[in-house]
Design a protein around this motif. Structure first.
Motif, PDB file in Angstrom:
ATOM      1  N   GLY A  75       0.870  -1.235   0.032  1.00  0.00           N
ATOM      2  CA  GLY A  75       0.134  -0.098   0.075  1.00  0.00           C
ATOM      3  C   GLY A  75       1.067   1.278   0.086  1.00  0.00           C
ATOM      4  O   GLY A  75       2.142   1.189  -0.373  1.00  0.00           O
ATOM      5  N   ASN A  76       0.461   2.489   0.541  1.00  0.00           N
ATOM      6  CA  ASN A  76       1.155   3.605   0.528  1.00  0.00           C
ATOM      7  C   ASN A  76       1.712   3.580   2.000  1.00  0.00           C
ATOM      8  O   ASN A  76       1.231   2.910   2.811  1.00  0.00           O
ATOM      9  N   GLU A  77       2.947   4.456   1.978  1.00  0.00           N
ATOM     10  CA  GLU A  77       3.494   4.435   3.319  1.00  0.00           C
ATOM     11  C   GLU A  77       2.426   4.634   4.510  1.00  0.00           C
ATOM     12  O   GLU A  77       2.612   4.174   5.528  1.00  0.00           O
ATOM     13  N   TRP A  78       1.814   5.820   4.249  1.00  0.00           N
ATOM     14  CA  TRP A  78       1.194   6.407   5.289  1.00  0.00           C
ATOM     15  C   TRP A  78      -0.109   5.505   5.645  1.00  0.00           C
ATOM     16  O   TRP A  78      -0.886   5.947   6.899  1.00  0.00           O
ATOM     17  N   GLU A  79      -0.701   4.681   4.889  1.00  0.00           N
ATOM     18  CA  GLU A  79      -1.438   3.526   5.415  1.00  0.00           C
ATOM     19  C   GLU A  79      -1.399   2.637   6.822  1.00  0.00           C
ATOM     20  O   GLU A  79      -2.419   2.290   7.207  1.00  0.00           O
ATOM     21  N   THR A  80      -0.128   2.673   7.037  1.00  0.00           N
ATOM     22  CA  THR A  80       0.309   1.961   8.458  1.00  0.00           C
ATOM     23  C   THR A  80       1.154   3.273   9.009  1.00  0.00           C
ATOM     24  O   THR A  80       2.370   3.122   8.698  1.00  0.00           O
ATOM     25  N   GLN A  81       0.574   3.947  10.043  1.00  0.00           N
ATOM     26  CA  GLN A  81       1.316   5.056  10.485  1.00  0.00           C
ATOM     27  C   GLN A  81       1.133   5.111  11.947  1.00  0.00           C
ATOM     28  O   GLN A  81      -0.013   4.943  12.597  1.00  0.00           O
ATOM     29  N   PHE A  82       2.335   5.180  12.712  1.00  0.00           N
ATOM     30  CA  PHE A  82       2.620   5.405  14.079  1.00  0.00           C
ATOM     31  C   PHE A  82       3.270   6.692  14.478  1.00  0.00           C
ATOM     32  O   PHE A  82       4.289   6.845  13.825  1.00  0.00           O
ATOM     33  N   VAL A  83       2.553   7.351  15.328  1.00  0.00           N
ATOM     34  CA  VAL A  83       2.968   8.703  15.355  1.00  0.00           C
ATOM     35  C   VAL A  83       3.295   8.876  17.007  1.00  0.00           C
ATOM     36  O   VAL A  83       2.298   8.713  17.719  1.00  0.00           O
ATOM     37  N   SER A  84       4.386   9.552  17.355  1.00  0.00           N
ATOM     38  CA  SER A  84       4.772   9.964  18.356  1.00  0.00           C
ATOM     39  C   SER A  84       3.827  11.167  19.025  1.00  0.00           C
ATOM     40  O   SER A  84       3.589  11.916  18.243  1.00  0.00           O
ATOM     41  N   ASP A  85       3.729  11.218  20.427  1.00  0.00           N
ATOM     42  CA  ASP A  85       3.394  12.630  20.889  1.00  0.00           C
ATOM     43  C   ASP A  85       4.383  13.520  20.630  1.00  0.00           C
ATOM     44  O   ASP A  85       5.524  13.441  20.470  1.00  0.00           O
ATOM     45  N   GLY A  86       3.802  14.917  20.666  1.00  0.00           N
ATOM     46  CA  GLY A  86       4.748  16.228  20.243  1.00  0.00           C
ATOM     47  C   GLY A  86       5.997  15.851  21.296  1.00  0.00           C
ATOM     48  O   GLY A  86       5.850  15.894  22.674  1.00  0.00           O
ATOM     49  N   PHE A  87       7.181  16.374  20.996  1.00  0.00           N
ATOM     50  CA  PHE A  87       8.226  16.529  22.172  1.00  0.00           C
ATOM     51  C   PHE A  87       8.893  17.883  21.617  1.00  0.00           C
ATOM     52  O   PHE A  87       9.021  18.461  20.541  1.00  0.00           O
ATOM     53  N   ASP A  88       9.563  18.540  22.702  1.00  0.00           N
ATOM     54  CA  ASP A  88      10.247  19.820  22.530  1.00  0.00           C
ATOM     55  C   ASP A  88      11.587  19.695  21.633  1.00  0.00           C
ATOM     56  O   ASP A  88      12.370  18.723  21.697  1.00  0.00           O
ATOM     57  N   THR A  89      11.633  20.677  20.715  1.00  0.00           N
ATOM     58  CA  THR A  89      12.955  20.935  19.840  1.00  0.00           C
ATOM     59  C   THR A  89      13.151  22.305  19.633  1.00  0.00           C
ATOM     60  O   THR A  89      12.266  22.965  19.819  1.00  0.00           O
ATOM     61  N   VAL A  90      14.278  22.566  18.947  1.00  0.00           N
ATOM     62  CA  VAL A  90      14.835  23.663  18.996  1.00  0.00           C
ATOM     63  C   VAL A  90      15.009  24.125  17.486  1.00  0.00           C
ATOM     64  O   VAL A  90      15.700  23.280  16.657  1.00  0.00           O
TER      65      VAL A  90
ATOM     66  N   SER B 184       6.607  16.067  15.943  1.00  0.00           N
ATOM     67  CA  SER B 184       6.095  14.608  16.203  1.00  0.00           C
ATOM     68  C   SER B 184       6.825  13.970  15.275  1.00  0.00           C
ATOM     69  O   SER B 184       6.822  14.146  13.980  1.00  0.00           O
ATOM     70  N   LEU B 185       7.431  12.662  15.636  1.00  0.00           N
ATOM     71  CA  LEU B 185       7.849  11.771  14.735  1.00  0.00           C
ATOM     72  C   LEU B 185       6.884  10.607  14.255  1.00  0.00           C
ATOM     73  O   LEU B 185       6.147  10.141  15.069  1.00  0.00           O
ATOM     74  N   ALA B 186       6.972  10.463  12.975  1.00  0.00           N
ATOM     75  CA  ALA B 186       5.816   9.469  12.289  1.00  0.00           C
ATOM     76  C   ALA B 186       6.738   8.165  11.898  1.00  0.00           C
ATOM     77  O   ALA B 186       7.749   8.427  11.085  1.00  0.00           O
ATOM     78  N   LEU B 187       6.335   7.098  12.007  1.00  0.00           N
ATOM     79  CA  LEU B 187       7.097   6.001  11.259  1.00  0.00           C
ATOM     80  C   LEU B 187       5.982   5.568  10.341  1.00  0.00           C
ATOM     81  O   LEU B 187       4.806   4.854  10.677  1.00  0.00           O
ATOM     82  N   ASP B 188       6.072   5.777   8.960  1.00  0.00           N
ATOM     83  CA  ASP B 188       5.140   5.390   7.885  1.00  0.00           C
ATOM     84  C   ASP B 188       5.363   3.909   7.338  1.00  0.00           C
ATOM     85  O   ASP B 188       6.607   3.902   6.591  1.00  0.00           O
TER      86      ASP B 188
END
Length: 422
Positions: free
Chosen positions: A329-344, A400-404
């Protein structure tokens, strides 16, 4: 009288013919039925029993997954099958007759028992087997040789990382090699730099020395002496490998006294790794928090039914995430997404994940956030645990980091996701 005799003979002939027809009649193939019972001793074991009438008259078998392992089911008694992952499993009983076959399928829910051992985090990059001394019993430590002074090395529960460590008790001063602990050979590349490290605590006179390939002639290397402190402290030494395998020795016989060691590591590069931990900008990258197929601080944005808990085949800790894609399928059809975290914004970060199995994975950031999204991939996983990293520059104060992971059909495991500021 003659007529009666003929009639009786005819009747016997008809009866015999009818009896032969009945004897030659094939047994009827009934719709298969079976029962499932969870073993009282081990919840990962399911007991199956073929309850179909006349089952002994037919060839029949259980199939424990789609195109999975087959086990004959036409014998008296039950069949046991041990599962290695949680979730709903489809079991099919097939019975074959001369006129064809019949099948019955059932869904069984498998809940693996909690691990009986005490799990702990590791540094997966470490090349040494049983580096944290957890495997073994009593004063035996799997993959380690007590080459000299074996009686001076005993099991300790006062570990820095795992549930076991080694306490060293030297009754007198001596040579460094008089108390010597030696690892199994680890794979190394000739000419490449590696760093050896150990965690140690004890009195201020306790001394330890690293050496490599003890007893193998000209390939030996020797490090400086390191002195223990009252609290856990890491000591490290960088070498250039001179063979395709390297054996690490801890030479601990020089000083009299009592001290404890834990966490021996051999990693590529010139720096030792910190003690295994969840040292990451994002939360719960080790997936230890949560229950069942729910993982705290992570969202299943797409393909939620493709995710399940894995507690047996993990790279670190006691839980990982198993992904099962039924089709490409498409990469995003199975998508695991982290909560937002602080970055600069403008600073560089490295994301990493460990994967095992048939997978193509893509990183993305801030899915659904418009122009702030970034993409990198796809990384092709293998049948062994491997680490895949991506360096990116943050473009917002929260990321937020996503694993597609929806591109390829297949079954794979992910664990130990980290984001570290460079």
């Amino acid at each position: 009288m003659m007529k009666i005799t003929k009639l009786l003979s005819l009747l016997l002939l008809v009866t015999a013919f009818t009896s032969c027809e009945e004897d030659n009649k094939l047994p009827e193939l009934n719709q298969p039925t079976f029962t499932t019972t969870v073993s009282e001793e081990d919840s990962s074991v399911i007991v199956f029993e073929n309850t179909t009438p006349n089952k002994e008259e037919f060839y029949s078998y259980f199939e424990f997954d789609v195109a999975g392992k087959k086990v004959a089911a036409d014998k008296p008694g039950t069949v046991e099958y041990k599962y290695d992952s949680n979730g709903v499993k489809i079991v099919t009983l097939t019975m074959l007759g001369d006129e064809g076959y019949l099948q019955t399928s059932q869904a069984v829910t498998v809940v693996l028992p909690p691990p009986t051992d005490d799990r702990f985090l590791i540094n997966p990059e470490n090349l040494i087997e049983n580096a944290y001394f957890a495997d073994g019993t009593g004063n035996e430590f799997t993959s380690w040789g007590l080459n000299n002074g074996a009686d001076n090395m005993t099991e300790s529960t006062d570990g820095n990382i795992s549930v076991r460590a080694i306490v060293v008790n030297n009754g007198a001063e001596g040579n460094e090699w008089d108390t010597q602990l030696v690892s199994a050979a680890a794979p190394t590349t000739n000419g490449v730099e590696y760093t050896i490290s150990v965690w140690m605590k004890g009195g201020d006179s306790n001394v330890i020395r690293f050496s490599t390939n003890p007893g193998s002639g000209g390939t030996e290397q020797y490090g400086p002496n390191f002195t223990a402190t009252a609290d856990w402290q890491q000591h490290s030494w960088t070498i250039t490998a001179n063979s395709s395998t390297t054996t690490v020795a801890l030479d601990m016989g020089k000083s009299k006294g009592n001290f404890v060691i834990d966490g021996v590591e051999l990693v590529e590069g010139t720096s030792a790794l910190p003690a295994p931990s969840n040292d990451s900008e994002l939360l719960n990258g080790s997936f230890e928090e949560g229950t069942g197929s729910d993982f705290t601080n992570w969202g299943k944005n797409n393909g939620p039914d493709n995710f399940s808990e894995e507690v047996t085949d993990v790279v670190s800790g006691s839980r990982a995430v198993r992904v099962n894609n039924a089709a490409d399928g498409n990469e995003w059809e199975t998508q695991f997404v982290s909560d937002g975290f602080d970055t600069v914004s403008g600073d560089s970060y490295t994301a990493s994940v460990w994967i095992k199995g048939t997978a193509n994975i893509r990183y993305s950031t801030n899915p659904g956030a418009g122009g702030t999204e970034q993409y990198a991939g796809g990384y092709e996983a293998t049948a062994t645990w491997s680490k895949y990293s991506w360096e990116f520059t943050a473009n917002s104060d929260i990321t937020s980091l996503a694993l597609d992971m929806g591109k390829l059909k297949g079954n794979f495991i992910i664990d130990n996701v980290k984001v570290v500021k460079n």
